[in-house]
Design a protein around this motif. Structure first.
Motif, PDB file in Angstrom:
ATOM      1  N   GLN A 265       0.740  -1.382   0.021  1.00 40.65           N
ATOM      2  CA  GLN A 265      -0.190  -0.010  -0.058  1.00 40.65           C
ATOM      3  C   GLN A 265       0.781   1.243   0.000  1.00 40.65           C
ATOM      4  O   GLN A 265       1.932   1.233   0.516  1.00 40.65           O
ATOM      5  N   SER A 269      -2.991   5.198  -1.655  1.00 39.46           N
ATOM      6  CA  SER A 269      -3.877   4.153  -1.623  1.00 39.46           C
ATOM      7  C   SER A 269      -4.641   4.252  -0.169  1.00 39.46           C
ATOM      8  O   SER A 269      -6.015   4.054  -0.122  1.00 39.46           O
ATOM      9  N   ASN A 624      -2.648  -2.118  -6.684  1.00 42.98           N
ATOM     10  CA  ASN A 624      -2.699  -1.339  -5.518  1.00 42.98           C
ATOM     11  C   ASN A 624      -3.833  -0.256  -5.874  1.00 42.98           C
ATOM     12  O   ASN A 624      -4.276   0.534  -4.842  1.00 42.98           O
TER      13      ASN A 624
END
Length: 706
Positions: A265, A269, A624
Motif C-alpha cells: 500500500q 491508496s 494497488n
C-alpha cells in the motif's frame, strides 16, 4: 583472576541482566563464567558465582543468585586492567588477573586470555579524550568481530532451505542496538546476535510476514522493519544495516517473496480508503506513521498522534460540540495566541537558519514521559536507574494538555492513547483521574467522531503533508529546527568523527520530523449518509433497503417476493465466519466439490480459503488500485498448485466485470460494453511458458456489462 582497579561499582538491585543496563550506543560483546571474590585473603572471603559480561564501555557481573546485586563497572572509571605474571599454570581452565588499587574488584574468569584481550582493547578506547575517537575505535573493534564470524547454518529450520543472502546488521529495540548476522532463505528470515542474547537466533517465517518498511535510522537510509500483523503498531523485528546496499538487497528478497501474497500500500491508496470510510481515523494515522518512518523501536521517531480533546473540565464529554475539540488546523505551538506572538517576535529577530519552536512535538524525552508507567525500564535506562520526582512525572492528561497550551517550551503532541492507560507500577501520589478504560473508550470515540473526521486532514497537512516544509509551513507557524527534517544535514559529508557524534546526538535527543508523504493539500473525508433497514417489519420497501435497484436487478421478482426476501434475512442464522480480507468482499465462488471458497476484495486480493482446515491457503495481490469495484482491465491466471500468477490476458479496454470458464473457453464481460469468447491452448501443450489465446467472438452492447 580479573581485578578491576578504581572502578566505581554500580549495584543494580534484584533483576536479571538486560541490554537496557548498557549506556546509549553501547554494545554487549561476550560473556565468561566467573567468580566475584569479596574480601580476598581475609577470613570472611566470599566467592560469588556468576557471569562477567564484556561490553564496549563497561564490564557487568551478573550473579547466579538473583538475590545478589548486578555490578556494573564503567571502563572509563578504571585506573588499570592487567594480568599478574604468576598465573597458575597447573590449572588450564582458570587464569588470574590482578588489579592493584585500594578500590579493586576481583574476578576469577575462565578463558582469561580471550577475556583480557577483549577488555584491554575496549579499555583503551574508553580512555580516548574525544567521544568521536572512542566511537570510531569501538566501531572498528565491532566490525573486526563481525568479520571473524558468520551465521551458523545449523540454525536453519530445515536442511533443504536455500540461502539467498547473509550480511551484518544490528537488531534495534528501544534505546538498544544489538549487532549480529542476518540471513534470509527461501522460507525464513534469521537474525543471530553476536552475543547470543536474548536468544541464539531470532526466526521469522516468510509466509507470516505481512508488511515491510524501509526506515531511516539516525537520518541514514539503513533501517528495515518487518511486521507479521496487519494493524499492530509494533513490529516483529527492526534491523539496522551498515550500508544501504545490504538493506535494499534484503528488502528486495522479502518483497519478491511477498509479491503474490500481500498488497503493497502507498500513502495515496490508504488516503483513498480513509476518504471512503473503509478504514478508521486511528488505522489511517497508524498507516501514515508507518509510511513516514515512525517506529515503536526508535524513540526519536516514535509514532505521533494528535491532541484531540480540549475540554478536560466538563463532567460530561459532549462530542457534538466543536468547543470540545482542539483546533486541528494549527500546530500545538500556535494554539495559544499570546504565546505565539512572543514566539513570532523571537523568530523575526533570529538569524538564519530560523525556527519558531525551541523543542519538537515528538522526542525521546516526551515519549518516555508518556510511557513511564507502561515501560518504566526505559526511563530507568535514561536516568541512571532512578525515577523522577512524582510531581514531575506524567500523572494527569488534563495538566499535560494545560502545560502544552501555556508552557513556554512545551509543544508536544500525543502518543497512542492506549499507551497512556496501562500501569506497571505506582510512582507516587497522582491527581484524581477517571477510570483508565473509560478514558480510553472516550478518547477513541473522540478520535472517530464526526468533527475529527471532518478536520483530521488539516492536522495531516501539518505533520505529514504540504504544510510541513517551506512557505506553507511558515504561513502555518509550523517551523522547527532544521536538523529535525529529512535532508537537513548530510552526515556522510561530515568527516570529523567528533563533530558527527555530537550532531547525531543532538538530532536523536531533539526528535525528528516525519518523512513528508503529501506535497499537495490533503482531501477531506467523505462523510456518508446511512439509511436504516427495518428487517423486523413486514412493510419493507425497496427504497428502505441497503441495496438500490440500480445496483442489483429485481426485474424477475414481484414486489411481494422482494419484501419476503428482505424479511427472511432476519431469520438467517450464522453458521461460522472468517475474516480473511482487510476490505469489503466484491466477489465469491465455491469450488465444485465445496471444499474451497474463492473471494475477491476491495483490498485488491484474491484469496482461497479451505472449508475443511478453516485456514487461508492462497493469497494473490492484483493491483494497488482502490475503487468501489475490482477495476482491472486484464484477466489474470493464477496457479493454485504453485501459489503464483502465471499469465495475464489484456483483453479489454475497461474493467473486466465477469468471467466464466467452460470447455477450454473463456467468456469475459467488461465495462467497455463487450463480451468476448476466447479459446485457450495451455502452455503445457505448446511447450512454452505462456498460454495462447485466440479470440473466437466479440459481442457488442449499448451499455457496460456489470
Amino acid at each position: 583472576m580479573l581485578a578491576i582497579t578504581g572502578g566505581k561499582e554500580r549495584e543494580l538491585e534484584g533483576s536479571q541482566f538486560s541490554l537496557l543496563l548498557l549506556n546509549l550506543e553501547e554494545y554487549y560483546f561476550e560473556q565468561h563464567m566467573a567468580n566475584h571474590i569479596i574480601n580476598k585473603d581475609c577470613r570472611d572471603e566470599r566467592k560469588i558465582r556468576g557471569s562477567l559480561k564484556i561490553c564496549s564501555k563497561s564490564i557487568i557481573f551478573e550473579p547466579d543468585e538473583k538475590i545478589q546485586p548486578i555490578i556494573k563497572i564503567p571502563l572509563r572509571d578504571c585506573i588499570s586492567i592487567e594480568a599478574p605474571e604468576d598465573n597458575e599454570a597447573n590449572n588450564p581452565f582458570t587464569w588470574y588477573v590482578n588489579l592493584r588499587c585500594l578500590d579493586t574488584s576481583i574476578f576469577v574468569v575462565n578463558k582469561l586470555n580471550t577475556c583480557i584481550s577483549s577488555t584491554l582493547s575496549l579499555y583503551r578506547a574508553s580512555h580516548l579524550d574525544k567521544l568521536g575517537d572512542q566511537a570510531a575505535m569501538i566501531t572498528a573493534i565491532l566490525q573486526s568481530r563481525l568479520a571473524r564470524t558468520s551465521f551458523d547454518k545449523n540454525r536453519f529450520q530445515n536442511v533443504s532451505e536455500t540461502l539467498h543472502m547473509e550480511c551484518e546488521a544490528e537488531m534495534v529495540t528501544p534505546l538498544v542496538t544489538n549487532p549480529g548476522h542476518v540471513c534470509i532463505t527461501d522460507a525464513n528470515l534469521y537474525f543471530q546476535p553476536l552475543n547470543g542474547y536474548p536468544k541464539p537466533v531470532v526466526h521469522i517465517m516468510m509466509h507470516n510476514v505481512r508488511r515491510i518498511y524501509k526506515r531511516r535510522h539516525g537520518l541514514m537510509p539503513l533501517g528495515l522493519e518487518v511486521f507479521c500483523t496487519e494493524n499492530d503498531l509494533c513490529s516483529d523485528i527492526y534491523l539496522k544495516f551498515y550500508n544501504s546496499q545490504d538493506r535494499d538487497e534484503l528488502y528486495f528478497y522479502i518483497a519478491t517473496y511477498l509479491e503474490n501474497h500481500i498488497t503493497e500500500q502507498t500513502a495515496e491508496s490508504y488516503m483513498l480508503q480513509w476518504q471512503r470510510g473503509h478504514i478508521s481515523n486511528y488505522q489511517y494515522l497508524l498507516h501514515l506513521n508507518n509510511l513516514a518512518d515512525r517506529s515503536c523501536n526508535d524513540l526519536s521517531q516514535y509514532p505521533v498522534f494528535p491532541w484531540i480533546i480540549a475540554d478536560y473540565s466538563s463532567s460530561e464529554l459532549d462530542l457534538t460540540k466543536p468547543e470540545t475539540f482542539r483546533d486541528l488546523s494549527k500546530p500545538v505551538g500556535a494554539l495559544n495566541k499570546e504565546r505565539l506572538e512572543r514566539l513570532l517576535t523571537r523568530y523575526r529577530e533570529m538569524p538564519e537558519p530560523k525556527f519558531m519552536y525551541g523543542s519538537h512535538y515528538s522526542s525521546p524525552g516526551y515519549v518516555l514521559f508518556y510511557l513511564v508507567r507502561v515501560a518504566p525500564e526505559y526511563m530507568l535506562c535514561l536516568q541512571n536507574g532512578k525515577f523522577d520526582h512524582a510531581d514531575r512525572t506524567f500523572n494527569s492528561i488534563a495538566e499535560t494538555w494545560k502545560n502544552c497550551l501555556d508552557g513556554a517550551t512545551d509543544f508536544k503532541e500525543l502518543v497512542n492513547y492506549a499507551s497512556l492507560t496501562s500501569e506497571k507500577l505506582e510512582l507516587g501520589k497522582e491527581v484524581s483521574s477517571s477510570n483508565p478504560d473509560d478514558f480510553l473508550q472516550k478518547s477513541q470515540n473522540a478520535l472517530e467522531s464526526q468533527y475529527v473526521s471532518e478536520h483530521l486532514h488539516e492536522w495531516i497537512d501539518l505533520i505529514f503533508g504540504y504544510k510541513q516544509k517551506g512557505r506553507e509551513a511558515i504561513a502555518a507557524h509550523n517551523v522547527f529546527h532544521p536538523l529535525t527534517y529529512e535532508g537537513g544535514v548530510d552526515l556522510n559529508s561530515i568527516m570529523d568523527p567528533n563533530e558527527k557524534v555530537a550532531l547525531l546526538t543532538q538530532i536523536l535527543e531533539f526528535g525528528q520530523t516525519p518523512k513528508q508523504l503529501f506535497t499537495t493539500p490533503h482531501p477531506r473525508r467523505i462523510i456518508p449518509k446511512f439509511k436504516s433497514l427495518r428487517t423486523s417489519s413486514h412493510n419493507v420497501s425497496i427504497d428502505e433497503s441497503p441495496v438500490s435497484p440500480s445496483e442489483e436487478s429485481f426485474e424477475d421478482l414481484t414486489e411481494e417476493s422482494i419484501t419476503l426476501a428482505w424479511n427472511n434475512i432476519a431469520k438467517l442464522k450464522l453458521d461460522e465466519q472468517h475474516k480473511i480480507h482487510k476490505e469489503e468482499i466484491t466477489g465469491i465462488a465455491v469450488s465444485c466439490n465445496g471444499s474451497s471458497v474463492f473471494t475477491t476484495s476491495q483490498d485488491s486480493t484474491l484469496k482461497m480459503f479451505s472449508k475443511e482446515s478453516k485456514m487461508l491457503q492462497r493469497s494473490v495481490s492484483f493491483s494497488n488500485m482502490v475503487s468501489e469495484r475490482c477495476s482491472l482491465s486484464a484477466v489474470y491466471f493464477y496457479s493454485v498448485a504453485f501459489g503464483r500468477r502465471q499469465d495475464t490476458l489484456m483483453g479489454h479496454d475497461d474493467a473486466v466485470s465477469k468471467i466464466c470458464w467452460h470447455d477450454n473457453r473463456l467468456y469475459s464481460a467488461s465495462w467497455d460494453s463487450t463480451v468476448k469468447v476466447w479459446h485457450c491452448v495451455p502452455a503445457e501443450v505448446l511447450g512454452t511458458k505462456r498460454h495462447q489465446f485466440e479470440l473466437l467472438a466479440e459481442l457488442e452492447h449499448d451499455v457496460s456489462m456489470c
